[in-house]
Motif scaffolding. Sequence first.
Motif, PDB file in Angstrom:
ATOM      1  N   VAL A  84       0.844  -1.203   0.000  1.00 29.59           N
ATOM      2  CA  VAL A  84       0.000   0.000   0.000  1.00 29.59           C
ATOM      3  C   VAL A  84       0.880   1.254   0.000  1.00 29.59           C
ATOM      4  O   VAL A  84       0.732   2.137  -0.847  1.00 29.59           O
ATOM      5  CB  VAL A  84      -0.922   0.030   1.246  1.00 29.59           C
ATOM      6  N   ARG A  87       2.564   2.577  -3.054  1.00 24.96           N
ATOM      7  CA  ARG A  87       1.709   3.125  -4.121  1.00 24.96           C
ATOM      8  C   ARG A  87       1.189   4.532  -3.802  1.00 24.96           C
ATOM      9  O   ARG A  87       0.341   5.058  -4.519  1.00 24.96           O
ATOM     10  CB  ARG A  87       0.508   2.198  -4.372  1.00 24.96           C
ATOM     11  N   ASP A 111      -5.625   5.952   0.504  1.00 26.80           N
ATOM     12  CA  ASP A 111      -5.326   4.549   0.149  1.00 26.80           C
ATOM     13  C   ASP A 111      -4.987   3.725   1.391  1.00 26.80           C
ATOM     14  O   ASP A 111      -5.463   2.594   1.555  1.00 26.80           O
ATOM     15  CB  ASP A 111      -4.136   4.481  -0.820  1.00 26.80           C
ATOM     16  N   LYS A 164      -4.612  -0.915  -6.378  1.00 34.03           N
ATOM     17  CA  LYS A 164      -4.921   0.497  -6.636  1.00 34.03           C
ATOM     18  C   LYS A 164      -5.093   0.669  -8.135  1.00 34.03           C
ATOM     19  O   LYS A 164      -4.233   0.226  -8.904  1.00 34.03           O
ATOM     20  CB  LYS A 164      -3.779   1.361  -6.106  1.00 34.03           C
ATOM     21  N   SER A 166      -5.287   3.365 -11.041  1.00 39.88           N
ATOM     22  CA  SER A 166      -5.099   4.790 -11.314  1.00 39.88           C
ATOM     23  C   SER A 166      -4.765   4.977 -12.784  1.00 39.88           C
ATOM     24  O   SER A 166      -4.289   4.058 -13.445  1.00 39.88           O
ATOM     25  CB  SER A 166      -3.996   5.368 -10.425  1.00 39.88           C
ATOM     26  N   SER A 174      -5.868   7.440  -6.850  1.00 37.81           N
ATOM     27  CA  SER A 174      -6.722   6.282  -7.131  1.00 37.81           C
ATOM     28  C   SER A 174      -8.007   6.674  -7.847  1.00 37.81           C
ATOM     29  O   SER A 174      -8.726   7.563  -7.383  1.00 37.81           O
ATOM     30  CB  SER A 174      -7.146   5.619  -5.817  1.00 37.81           C
ATOM     31  N   CYS A 177      -9.580   2.096  -5.128  1.00 41.10           N
ATOM     32  CA  CYS A 177      -8.629   1.113  -4.602  1.00 41.10           C
ATOM     33  C   CYS A 177      -9.404   0.126  -3.743  1.00 41.10           C
ATOM     34  O   CYS A 177     -10.556   0.396  -3.348  1.00 41.10           O
ATOM     35  CB  CYS A 177      -7.491   1.773  -3.819  1.00 41.10           C
ATOM     36  N   HIS A 253     -12.028  -5.623 -10.867  1.00 40.51           N
ATOM     37  CA  HIS A 253     -10.813  -5.501 -10.043  1.00 40.51           C
ATOM     38  C   HIS A 253     -10.867  -6.397  -8.814  1.00 40.51           C
ATOM     39  O   HIS A 253      -9.844  -6.945  -8.401  1.00 40.51           O
ATOM     40  CB  HIS A 253     -10.580  -4.031  -9.676  1.00 40.51           C
TER      41      HIS A 253
END
Length: 264
Positions: A84, A87, A111, A164, A166, A174, A177, A253
């Motif tokens: 995490v 990112r 995030d 995430k 993007s 994001s 996410c 996702h």
Amino acid sequence: MLTVETYANMAEAAGAVGDRARYLGGGTLVMQGVNYGDQSFDRVVRCREVDRDIRSESGGIRIGAGATMADILASHEVEFLHQVARRIGGPAIRNMATVGGNLFAQNPYGDLTTALLALDAQVLRIGSGPEPIESFLSGRSRPRGLVEAVVVPRVSSGEFRFAKVSRVKPKGASTLCLAVWLRGGGRPSDPRIAWGNMGPTPLRAKAAERALNGASLDEAGIAPVLAVATDGLDPQDDALASAWYRREVAAVHLKRLLLRQGVR
Ligand SMILES: Cc1cc2nc3c(=O)[nH]c(=O)nc-3n(C[C@H](O)[C@H](O)[C@H](O)COP(=O)(O)OP(=O)(O)OC[C@H]3O[C@@H](n4cnc5c(N)ncnc54)[C@H](O)[C@@H]3O)c2cc1C
């Protein structure tokens, strides 16, 4: 005119924040407000001693609110959060951005907070007991003092996963996410699924969590989970994507994350 007040520690700073004041964590958002002429505050409150320790305790791992994303990346205690922290922004942002500040970051940011929500973290505020992060987030718009730390469980059994999405890689904000905590080995037991940018704050997908409980992690097993992936969520339109788009792609996702398909 803007005044900057410096206190010795968080307890003193907590007594000083109030109307028209902003506590300064790493300042990545507060200073943006100052530079853009945000008129909602005219006092900045900071302190000399901030808690940026990350340490194991009996109830889990305590992360001081002043810990930065770079501190997280340097800690073996929270290795599961590296996916995490790495990112979030670029190196300069990661050196300043704190865990405490991330808890208050509005969309499209937050995030790490999404990850903390999936982990059922506890939020410790100065002068009050631990509060589950979900209830902390639902009351976030009402200022209620300073956060001194968060406590996360040790992810020893099971697996913690984060994705995430993007438009600009590697540093973009994001579009959405998601974080998943799969407790237990094999079939998940009492799993957690949290989404960022799919509502006014990070939100848990409770219908999807129920469907995932005990399911096998294959196409057939997760089909009922994907069918309810966005139930209870409330995405908004913004410059990054429309609410419609977010709803359309969310299940894709989630599927990739659960089946580990092409996730980074
Ligand atoms: C270029 C850029 C890129 C970014 N990229 C990302 C990204 O990819 N992902 C992401 O999640 N975020 C991103 N951010 C947003 C931001 O950097 C992070 O969310 C960061 O964690 C905020 O922490 P901070 O310490 O800088 O907050 P600050 O700016 O210091 O504070 C933000 C808010 O939180 C409050 N606050 C801070 N600490 C506390 C505390 N201990 N107790 C109570 N209130 C507190 C402040 O008063 C303020 O209202 C980005 C920002 C910029 C400018």
